[in-house]
Design an enzyme around this catalytic site. Sequence first.
Site, PDB file in Angstrom:
ATOM      1  N   LYS A   1       0.932  -1.270   0.147  1.00 44.17           N
ATOM      2  CA  LYS A   1       0.114   0.019  -0.002  1.00 44.17           C
ATOM      3  C   LYS A   1       0.885   1.168   0.035  1.00 44.17           C
ATOM      4  CE  LYS A   1      -4.041  -1.224   2.764  1.00 44.17           C
ATOM      5  NZ  LYS A   1      -4.834  -1.046   3.928  1.00 44.17           N
TER       6      LYS A   1
ATOM      7  N   THR B   1     -13.091   3.780  15.149  1.00 44.98           N
ATOM      8  CA  THR B   1     -14.423   3.450  15.999  1.00 44.98           C
ATOM      9  C   THR B   1     -14.095   2.446  17.038  1.00 44.98           C
ATOM     10  OG1 THR B   1     -15.647   4.048  13.895  1.00 44.98           O
ATOM     11  CG2 THR B   1     -16.704   2.836  15.516  1.00 44.98           C
TER      12      THR B   1
ATOM     13  N   PHE C   1     -16.618  10.865  10.527  1.00 40.62           N
ATOM     14  CA  PHE C   1     -17.976  10.388  10.121  1.00 40.62           C
ATOM     15  C   PHE C   1     -18.048  10.353   8.605  1.00 40.62           C
ATOM     16  CE2 PHE C   1     -18.316  12.924  13.862  1.00 40.62           C
ATOM     17  CZ  PHE C   1     -19.003  11.907  15.124  1.00 40.62           C
TER      18      PHE C   1
ATOM     19  N   ARG D   1     -18.184   9.420   4.739  1.00 42.58           N
ATOM     20  CA  ARG D   1     -18.848   8.335   3.879  1.00 42.58           C
ATOM     21  C   ARG D   1     -18.085   7.951   2.790  1.00 42.58           C
ATOM     22  NH1 ARG D   1     -23.391  12.117   2.338  1.00 42.58           N
ATOM     23  NH2 ARG D   1     -21.636  13.640   2.253  1.00 42.58           N
TER      24      ARG D   1
ATOM     25  N   LEU E   1     -34.101   6.500   4.133  1.00 48.57           N
ATOM     26  CA  LEU E   1     -35.215   5.750   4.191  1.00 48.57           C
ATOM     27  C   LEU E   1     -35.464   5.050   2.874  1.00 48.57           C
ATOM     28  CD1 LEU E   1     -38.143   7.770   5.866  1.00 48.57           C
ATOM     29  CD2 LEU E   1     -36.776   5.978   7.008  1.00 48.57           C
TER      30      LEU E   1
ATOM     31  N   GLY F   1     -34.887  -1.490   0.277  1.00 48.71           N
ATOM     32  CA  GLY F   1     -34.350  -2.441  -0.621  1.00 48.71           C
ATOM     33  C   GLY F   1     -33.728  -3.603   0.143  1.00 48.71           C
TER      34      GLY F   1
ATOM     35  N   CYS G   1     -18.683  -0.731   7.941  1.00 48.32           N
ATOM     36  CA  CYS G   1     -19.192   0.214   8.957  1.00 48.32           C
ATOM     37  C   CYS G   1     -20.537  -0.233   9.824  1.00 48.32           C
ATOM     38  CB  CYS G   1     -19.094   1.632   8.818  1.00 48.32           C
ATOM     39  SG  CYS G   1     -17.461   2.266   8.166  1.00 48.32           S
TER      40      CYS G   1
ATOM     41  N   LYS H   1     -21.112  -3.902  11.108  1.00 49.70           N
ATOM     42  CA  LYS H   1     -20.068  -4.168  12.231  1.00 49.70           C
ATOM     43  C   LYS H   1     -20.060  -3.356  13.510  1.00 49.70           C
ATOM     44  CE  LYS H   1     -16.119  -1.433  12.091  1.00 49.70           C
ATOM     45  NZ  LYS H   1     -15.480  -0.578  13.011  1.00 49.70           N
TER      46      LYS H   1
ATOM     47  N   ARG I   1     -16.976  -5.047   1.114  1.00 48.86           N
ATOM     48  CA  ARG I   1     -17.279  -5.604   2.564  1.00 48.86           C
ATOM     49  C   ARG I   1     -18.573  -5.714   2.921  1.00 48.86           C
ATOM     50  NH1 ARG I   1     -13.548  -1.868   5.916  1.00 48.86           N
ATOM     51  NH2 ARG I   1     -14.000  -0.276   4.437  1.00 48.86           N
TER      52      ARG I   1
HETATM   53  C1  UGA Z   1     -21.231   5.146   7.257  1.00 49.41           C
HETATM   54  C2  UGA Z   1     -21.748   6.349   7.863  1.00 49.41           C
HETATM   55  O1  UGA Z   1     -22.814   6.900   6.933  1.00 49.41           O
HETATM   56  C3  UGA Z   1     -20.622   7.406   8.019  1.00 49.41           C
HETATM   57  O2  UGA Z   1     -21.311   8.464   8.538  1.00 49.41           O
HETATM   58  C4  UGA Z   1     -19.639   6.764   8.674  1.00 49.41           C
HETATM   59  O3  UGA Z   1     -18.449   7.454   9.004  1.00 49.41           O
HETATM   60  C5  UGA Z   1     -19.025   5.710   8.325  1.00 49.41           C
HETATM   61  O4  UGA Z   1     -20.206   4.682   8.076  1.00 49.41           O
HETATM   62  C6  UGA Z   1     -18.240   4.850   9.026  1.00 49.41           C
HETATM   63  O5  UGA Z   1     -18.476   4.723  10.210  1.00 49.41           O
HETATM   64  O6  UGA Z   1     -16.797   4.990   8.779  1.00 49.41           O
HETATM   65  P1  UGA Z   1     -20.434   4.507   4.775  1.00 49.41           P
HETATM   66  O7  UGA Z   1     -20.341   2.984   5.355  1.00 49.41           O
HETATM   67  O8  UGA Z   1     -19.665   4.867   3.849  1.00 49.41           O
HETATM   68  O9  UGA Z   1     -20.772   5.471   5.886  1.00 49.41           O
HETATM   69  O10 UGA Z   1     -22.110   4.089   4.000  1.00 49.41           O
HETATM   70  P2  UGA Z   1     -23.553   4.754   4.170  1.00 49.41           P
HETATM   71  O11 UGA Z   1     -23.715   5.731   3.169  1.00 49.41           O
HETATM   72  O12 UGA Z   1     -23.873   4.986   5.396  1.00 49.41           O
HETATM   73  O13 UGA Z   1     -24.278   3.415   3.535  1.00 49.41           O
HETATM   74  C7  UGA Z   1     -24.322   2.312   4.388  1.00 49.41           C
HETATM   75  C8  UGA Z   1     -25.160   1.360   3.538  1.00 49.41           C
HETATM   76  O14 UGA Z   1     -26.640   1.598   3.833  1.00 49.41           O
HETATM   77  C9  UGA Z   1     -24.914   1.099   1.929  1.00 49.41           C
HETATM   78  O15 UGA Z   1     -24.981  -0.296   1.790  1.00 49.41           O
HETATM   79  C10 UGA Z   1     -26.127   1.801   1.548  1.00 49.41           C
HETATM   80  O16 UGA Z   1     -26.653   1.022   0.211  1.00 49.41           O
HETATM   81  C11 UGA Z   1     -27.274   1.564   2.502  1.00 49.41           C
HETATM   82  N1  UGA Z   1     -28.259   2.438   2.444  1.00 49.41           N
HETATM   83  C12 UGA Z   1     -28.084   3.724   2.692  1.00 49.41           C
HETATM   84  C13 UGA Z   1     -29.533   1.931   2.301  1.00 49.41           C
HETATM   85  O17 UGA Z   1     -29.812   0.654   2.150  1.00 49.41           O
HETATM   86  N2  UGA Z   1     -30.674   2.810   2.345  1.00 49.41           N
HETATM   87  C14 UGA Z   1     -30.590   4.294   2.661  1.00 49.41           C
HETATM   88  O18 UGA Z   1     -31.394   4.799   2.605  1.00 49.41           O
HETATM   89  C15 UGA Z   1     -29.142   4.521   2.620  1.00 49.41           C
END
Ligand code: UGA
Length: 432
Positions: free
Chosen positions: A35, A121, A149, A151, A249, A252, A259, A262, A328
């Site tokens: 890496k 975390t 936080f 994404r 919301l 699906g 994240c 876990k 993951r």
């Molecule tokens: C999430 C949090 O949103 C971040 O704020 C946080 O910093 C991060 O984890 C972390 O702990 O490091 P991330 O894992 O990048 O971020 O993804 P999200 O955008 O939260 O989506 C998570 C999952 O939920 C995805 O599989 C997405 O498809 C799903 N999702 C999201 C839904 O099924 N429905 C929704 O309305 C939104």
Amino acid sequence: MKISVIGVGYLGATHAICMASLGHEVIAVDVDPQKVALLNTGVVPFYEPGLTQLLGTANAQSNLTFTTDYSDASNCDIHFLCIGTPQTENELHADLTALENAFESVIKIAKPGSLIVGKSTVPVGTAQRLATNLAERKPGVLLNWNPEFLREGHAIADTLQPNRIVIGANTENGAEALANFYKLVSPEAPIFITNFPTAELVKVAANAFLATKISFINAMSEVADATGADVTLLADAIGADDRIGRKFLGSGIGFGGGCLPKDIRAFLARADELGLAESLNFLKEFDLINQRARTRAVALALKELGNPKGKKIAVLGAAFKPDSDDVRDSPALEIAETLHALGASVVVHDPRALESAAAKIPELTYSDSIEETLTQADLTMHLTEWGEYRALDPALVKKLVKVPTIFDGRNVLDVAKWQNAGWKLLALGRAL
Ligand code: UGA
């Protein structure tokens, strides 16, 4: 300021590159020589929109060094710990081994007056334990806990324009130096200075809340399936109340990634240790609802196909969400894997995640051509909502497939457009 970033995964690499782009001198340390070598040649080892370009800018190139040698970071004023805390195999709790090792290594090289900042975390209680250890071993070096936080897919914006900054500190380990550092990064962002447990809990509570919203709407989807209601209209209507809000919301096949799943499990494990299992029991249910969303999708596919043996299923999407190559705990990949195991002939397409998907589940067939993936398909499954899938022309795609039936696992396709082009649309929680 001279800073180090320990760990160059999604979080650390983004933090290091963004801070270097702002003019800080950054030493990024990781134990993985591959890496480090890639990053030193300007290659980001994962896909995050804009990150490779940012790494290539003059500021990042002149201010940033990637190394495997912790002693290169000995002169730094702040050390940011960005080490992953994955789920322990076959258990719920987070595995802190890599974080503890990194912490030990930083203690050894940290100069007096420097600050160690945990961004990982962690289970509530970890920061105080590490701070006690630090005070005994290296008095004069301080610890703050500063949860992240960001994404995936929006990592640069979330790092450079965060919507809030949380700094966990205590009387001995003040927050002032780190607050001043962040005021220069993002003067607009509100800064919450808390004690250690609050900072640790803000992070897991935020992810638990997001997981709760998603599983809540997927529970409504189960009810909608049984009653003939439409979960997407229900989400629109309850989400119009700004106390509830429409974000997260999206019903699906549920949440995945490194994240949310876990973190809720580690939170449950920690609550159990604290004698608080009852307080968080609802998260167990939400984890189960989330798992069921995947099995409901498989059941729907089987209902449509009958015997899956020899039937071709075109799977659109392998990443756990769009704009990422992260697989993951990806719902898309798990559904594809299950249908393959049941005898279907599954072909998986993804714009970015084919390499990581093939490394994880080598037995599946992958294609980098949407056309090839769809050709002669008996069923198409839209499982990760990449923009290019939404932009597909249903009339053109219909000419490729054997049977024009598509399962929209993310409830984002334009129903009328697909139906008018002669497609049968399948979805969870919707009477289509
Ligand atoms: C999430 C949090 O949103 C971040 O704020 C946080 O910093 C991060 O984890 C972390 O702990 O490091 P991330 O894992 O990048 O971020 O993804 P999200 O955008 O939260 O989506 C998570 C999952 O939920 C995805 O599989 C997405 O498809 C799903 N999702 C999201 C839904 O099924 N429905 C929704 O309305 C939104």
